[in-house]
Scaffold this active site. Sequence first.
Site, PDB file in Angstrom:
ATOM      1  N   SER A  43     -52.852  17.569   6.382  1.00  0.00           N
ATOM      2  CA  SER A  43     -51.847  18.347   5.652  1.00  0.00           C
ATOM      3  C   SER A  43     -52.538  19.133   4.538  1.00  0.00           C
ATOM      4  O   SER A  43     -53.748  19.005   4.340  1.00  0.00           O
ATOM      5  CB  SER A  43     -50.765  17.419   5.068  1.00  0.00           C
ATOM      6  OG  SER A  43     -51.349  16.375   4.338  1.00  0.00           O
ATOM      7  N   SER A  46     -42.808   5.050  17.137  1.00  0.00           N
ATOM      8  CA  SER A  46     -42.665   6.113  18.121  1.00  0.00           C
ATOM      9  C   SER A  46     -42.090   5.566  19.415  1.00  0.00           C
ATOM     10  O   SER A  46     -42.331   4.407  19.789  1.00  0.00           O
ATOM     11  CB  SER A  46     -44.059   6.699  18.398  1.00  0.00           C
ATOM     12  OG  SER A  46     -44.031   7.526  19.529  1.00  0.00           O
ATOM     13  N   TYR A  82     -53.100   4.936  20.521  1.00  0.00           N
ATOM     14  CA  TYR A  82     -52.143   5.355  19.485  1.00  0.00           C
ATOM     15  C   TYR A  82     -50.874   4.498  19.564  1.00  0.00           C
ATOM     16  O   TYR A  82     -50.399   3.960  18.558  1.00  0.00           O
ATOM     17  CB  TYR A  82     -51.805   6.849  19.650  1.00  0.00           C
ATOM     18  CG  TYR A  82     -50.591   7.281  18.861  1.00  0.00           C
ATOM     19  CD1 TYR A  82     -50.616   7.284  17.466  1.00  0.00           C
ATOM     20  CD2 TYR A  82     -49.407   7.655  19.504  1.00  0.00           C
ATOM     21  CE1 TYR A  82     -49.487   7.652  16.745  1.00  0.00           C
ATOM     22  CE2 TYR A  82     -48.284   8.037  18.792  1.00  0.00           C
ATOM     23  CZ  TYR A  82     -48.321   8.029  17.410  1.00  0.00           C
ATOM     24  OH  TYR A  82     -47.208   8.386  16.689  1.00  0.00           O
ATOM     25  N   LYS A  95     -49.122   1.590  16.809  1.00  0.00           N
ATOM     26  CA  LYS A  95     -47.727   1.556  16.317  1.00  0.00           C
ATOM     27  C   LYS A  95     -47.108   0.190  16.610  1.00  0.00           C
ATOM     28  O   LYS A  95     -46.434  -0.395  15.761  1.00  0.00           O
ATOM     29  CB  LYS A  95     -46.914   2.671  16.996  1.00  0.00           C
ATOM     30  CG  LYS A  95     -47.329   4.069  16.570  1.00  0.00           C
ATOM     31  CD  LYS A  95     -46.791   4.404  15.199  1.00  0.00           C
ATOM     32  CE  LYS A  95     -47.657   5.358  14.450  1.00  0.00           C
ATOM     33  NZ  LYS A  95     -47.281   5.567  13.072  1.00  0.00           N
ATOM     34  N   ASN A 114     -48.859  19.180  20.849  1.00  0.00           N
ATOM     35  CA  ASN A 114     -47.443  19.015  21.200  1.00  0.00           C
ATOM     36  C   ASN A 114     -46.812  20.350  21.555  1.00  0.00           C
ATOM     37  O   ASN A 114     -47.271  21.418  21.139  1.00  0.00           O
ATOM     38  CB  ASN A 114     -46.686  18.332  20.058  1.00  0.00           C
ATOM     39  CG  ASN A 114     -47.205  16.934  19.783  1.00  0.00           C
ATOM     40  OD1 ASN A 114     -47.665  16.633  18.694  1.00  0.00           O
ATOM     41  ND2 ASN A 114     -47.165  16.061  20.773  1.00  0.00           N
TER      42      ASN A 114
HETATM   43  P1  NAD Z   1     -48.612  14.418  10.126  1.00  0.00           P
HETATM   44  O1  NAD Z   1     -50.016  14.287  10.593  1.00  0.00           O
HETATM   45  O2  NAD Z   1     -48.063  15.770   9.880  1.00  0.00           O
HETATM   46  O3  NAD Z   1     -48.388  13.549   8.803  1.00  0.00           O
HETATM   47  C1  NAD Z   1     -49.086  12.375   8.531  1.00  0.00           C
HETATM   48  C2  NAD Z   1     -49.599  12.483   7.105  1.00  0.00           C
HETATM   49  O4  NAD Z   1     -50.300  11.286   6.781  1.00  0.00           O
HETATM   50  C3  NAD Z   1     -50.568  13.637   6.917  1.00  0.00           C
HETATM   51  O5  NAD Z   1     -50.182  14.367   5.768  1.00  0.00           O
HETATM   52  C4  NAD Z   1     -51.911  12.969   6.712  1.00  0.00           C
HETATM   53  O6  NAD Z   1     -52.754  13.715   5.849  1.00  0.00           O
HETATM   54  C5  NAD Z   1     -51.510  11.627   6.128  1.00  0.00           C
HETATM   55  N1  NAD Z   1     -52.432  10.524   6.388  1.00  0.00           N
HETATM   56  C6  NAD Z   1     -52.972  10.154   7.585  1.00  0.00           C
HETATM   57  N2  NAD Z   1     -53.762   9.080   7.416  1.00  0.00           N
HETATM   58  C7  NAD Z   1     -53.710   8.750   6.102  1.00  0.00           C
HETATM   59  C8  NAD Z   1     -54.313   7.748   5.312  1.00  0.00           C
HETATM   60  N3  NAD Z   1     -55.164   6.867   5.855  1.00  0.00           N
HETATM   61  N4  NAD Z   1     -54.040   7.693   3.997  1.00  0.00           N
HETATM   62  C9  NAD Z   1     -53.193   8.588   3.438  1.00  0.00           C
HETATM   63  N5  NAD Z   1     -52.610   9.576   4.115  1.00  0.00           N
HETATM   64  C10 NAD Z   1     -52.859   9.655   5.447  1.00  0.00           C
HETATM   65  O7  NAD Z   1     -47.702  13.625  11.196  1.00  0.00           O
HETATM   66  P2  NAD Z   1     -46.128  13.555  11.300  1.00  0.00           P
HETATM   67  O8  NAD Z   1     -45.748  14.250  12.552  1.00  0.00           O
HETATM   68  O9  NAD Z   1     -45.488  13.934  10.042  1.00  0.00           O
HETATM   69  O10 NAD Z   1     -45.960  12.000  11.576  1.00  0.00           O
HETATM   70  C11 NAD Z   1     -45.629  11.093  10.551  1.00  0.00           C
HETATM   71  C12 NAD Z   1     -45.583   9.687  11.140  1.00  0.00           C
HETATM   72  O11 NAD Z   1     -44.635   9.644  12.189  1.00  0.00           O
HETATM   73  C13 NAD Z   1     -46.912   9.230  11.744  1.00  0.00           C
HETATM   74  O12 NAD Z   1     -47.104   7.862  11.447  1.00  0.00           O
HETATM   75  C14 NAD Z   1     -46.711   9.424  13.231  1.00  0.00           C
HETATM   76  O13 NAD Z   1     -47.492   8.518  13.989  1.00  0.00           O
HETATM   77  C15 NAD Z   1     -45.223   9.133  13.375  1.00  0.00           C
HETATM   78  N6  NAD Z   1     -44.622   9.800  14.538  1.00  0.00           N
HETATM   79  C16 NAD Z   1     -44.713  11.165  14.657  1.00  0.00           C
HETATM   80  C17 NAD Z   1     -44.149  11.785  15.765  1.00  0.00           C
HETATM   81  C18 NAD Z   1     -44.253  13.277  15.948  1.00  0.00           C
HETATM   82  O14 NAD Z   1     -44.042  13.749  17.061  1.00  0.00           O
HETATM   83  N7  NAD Z   1     -44.543  14.066  14.943  1.00  0.00           N
HETATM   84  C19 NAD Z   1     -43.495  11.026  16.748  1.00  0.00           C
HETATM   85  C20 NAD Z   1     -43.426   9.645  16.572  1.00  0.00           C
HETATM   86  C21 NAD Z   1     -43.976   9.040  15.462  1.00  0.00           C
HETATM   87  C1  UD1 Z   2     -46.789  13.121  22.724  1.00  0.00           C
HETATM   88  C2  UD1 Z   2     -47.596  11.865  22.840  1.00  0.00           C
HETATM   89  C3  UD1 Z   2     -46.778  10.711  22.342  1.00  0.00           C
HETATM   90  C4  UD1 Z   2     -46.342  10.970  20.898  1.00  0.00           C
HETATM   91  C5  UD1 Z   2     -45.578  12.285  20.856  1.00  0.00           C
HETATM   92  C6  UD1 Z   2     -45.184  12.659  19.476  1.00  0.00           C
HETATM   93  C7  UD1 Z   2     -49.083  12.331  24.721  1.00  0.00           C
HETATM   94  C8  UD1 Z   2     -49.441  11.957  26.097  1.00  0.00           C
HETATM   95  N1  UD1 Z   2     -47.988  11.709  24.216  1.00  0.00           N
HETATM   96  O1  UD1 Z   2     -45.602  12.930  23.425  1.00  0.00           O
HETATM   97  O2  UD1 Z   2     -47.504   9.520  22.404  1.00  0.00           O
HETATM   98  O3  UD1 Z   2     -45.523   9.933  20.430  1.00  0.00           O
HETATM   99  O4  UD1 Z   2     -46.412  13.315  21.383  1.00  0.00           O
HETATM  100  O5  UD1 Z   2     -46.315  12.907  18.685  1.00  0.00           O
HETATM  101  O6  UD1 Z   2     -49.740  13.137  24.082  1.00  0.00           O
HETATM  102  N2  UD1 Z   2     -46.281  20.115  27.298  1.00  0.00           N
HETATM  103  C9  UD1 Z   2     -46.628  21.260  27.964  1.00  0.00           C
HETATM  104  N3  UD1 Z   2     -47.522  22.110  27.362  1.00  0.00           N
HETATM  105  C10 UD1 Z   2     -48.068  21.862  26.126  1.00  0.00           C
HETATM  106  C11 UD1 Z   2     -47.695  20.672  25.451  1.00  0.00           C
HETATM  107  C12 UD1 Z   2     -46.799  19.813  26.067  1.00  0.00           C
HETATM  108  O7  UD1 Z   2     -46.170  21.516  29.067  1.00  0.00           O
HETATM  109  O8  UD1 Z   2     -48.887  22.664  25.640  1.00  0.00           O
HETATM  110  C13 UD1 Z   2     -45.283  19.208  27.908  1.00  0.00           C
HETATM  111  C14 UD1 Z   2     -45.761  17.792  28.133  1.00  0.00           C
HETATM  112  O9  UD1 Z   2     -46.359  17.658  29.388  1.00  0.00           O
HETATM  113  C15 UD1 Z   2     -44.443  16.997  28.000  1.00  0.00           C
HETATM  114  C16 UD1 Z   2     -43.622  17.815  27.004  1.00  0.00           C
HETATM  115  O10 UD1 Z   2     -44.198  19.125  27.007  1.00  0.00           O
HETATM  116  O11 UD1 Z   2     -43.756  16.975  29.229  1.00  0.00           O
HETATM  117  C17 UD1 Z   2     -43.680  17.269  25.580  1.00  0.00           C
HETATM  118  O12 UD1 Z   2     -45.029  17.108  25.196  1.00  0.00           O
HETATM  119  P1  UD1 Z   2     -45.462  16.726  23.705  1.00  0.00           P
HETATM  120  O13 UD1 Z   2     -44.806  17.638  22.749  1.00  0.00           O
HETATM  121  O14 UD1 Z   2     -46.949  16.633  23.678  1.00  0.00           O
HETATM  122  O15 UD1 Z   2     -44.811  15.291  23.474  1.00  0.00           O
HETATM  123  P2  UD1 Z   2     -44.938  13.955  24.351  1.00  0.00           P
HETATM  124  O16 UD1 Z   2     -45.794  14.124  25.530  1.00  0.00           O
HETATM  125  O17 UD1 Z   2     -43.577  13.447  24.558  1.00  0.00           O
END
Ligand code: NAD
Ligand code: UD1
Length: 325
Positions: free
Chosen positions: A35, A123, A147, A151, A197
Amino acid sequence: MLLITGGLGYIGSHFTVVALQAGYEVVVLDNLSNSHAGVKDKVEQITQKKLHFIEGDIRDEGLLDGIFKRYAIEVVVHFAGLKAVAESVAQPILYYDNNVSGSLNLLKAMQNNKVNKIIFSSSATVYGEPKYLPYDEQHPTNPINPYGYTKLHVEHVLHDVCASDEAFAAITLRYFNPIGAHPSGLIGENPKDIPNNLMPYLIKVANTELPYLQVFGDDYDTRDGTGERDYINVMDLVEGHLAAIEYLANTGFHVFNLGTGKGTTVLELVSAFEAANDIVIEKKIKPRREGDLAKFWAKADLAKKELNWEAKTSLLESCQLVQQL
Ligand code: NAD
Ligand code: UD1
């Protein structure tokens, strides 16, 4: 007062906004590994409120202890973590260290300072290959990558801490696929590298930073053959955390899915994005991405019943490009 770890990241920054607006005093701890320091100013600009920011790592025991001694923290909202699946396969030790050791360290500091309320970002990835859909909270957990294991390990630790201490309250929120940004456009998802993603990748194609979207597989068992997911708006998601803070009055270990309960395929998401922004997205069908599941979405009833929370934002609204990052 709240301690928000990872509070300058994507989800954490949106939560920090709603927490400040709800009247909480906030300390943010973030090591800026994924970030930008400038997010603090953006959050303060949106809310017209100040937050305490500490640049540092959850693995730093002395730092954490100092934070708990200096501020009257009542609740920890723990977003800090690494989240890139492929990177976790390549560097598992980094992931276990950051996500598991970091969380243990945080819990130690909480215990030493008599703080006993935490909300943890988990997650849907902990469920693994669906035995049935939608996933409910009772669905077996069987992560398919490091990963996901990090979790699940932290969830188990929280469960055991609650079992050992009847005054402790821990809520694990299992997020589905968060998308979208704060309506101001000042904060959003802004990964430092090429996004993994789907939504952040789509945004970069729309901004012409990337030439086309790769659609990973069109031969899955879904309506149109492309992968199906439950995309939840980030503002809805963080509102769920505010509801969870209230729920921490209930001691013990609790798990809630935060999703919409609806599945959307890759091609459906692209169509919604095109309609919402009146643009055409270049796309190419590519082979399946290794480690991807065909489809999953949430059963979101428990959060509705217990937290009185449900997702409200439409997919079209979530797709509207607002980010000016
Ligand atoms: P993000 O990477 O944008 O935010 C995570 C933040 O944590 C970042 O600002 C990073 O700098 C900070 N960070 C990482 N390791 C650290 C450490 N050791 N000490 C202090 N700060 C640290 O990710 P996000 O999408 O905002 O995700 C937040 C949480 O939600 C994460 O734990 C992630 O695993 C979980 N999560 C995210 C998603 C998603 O799709 N975004 C889905 C399921 C779960
Ligand atoms: C991914 C992670 C999952 C995590 C989640 C949120 C993997 C295998 N899984 O999930 O563990 O919790 O992100 O951080 O990485 N797709 C495309 N083109 C792209 C990107 C994605 O077609 O460039 C498709 C993927 O195949 C999937 C869908 O879009 O079907 C969503 O993908 P993504 O956003 O990466 O999320 P997840 O795979 O659900």
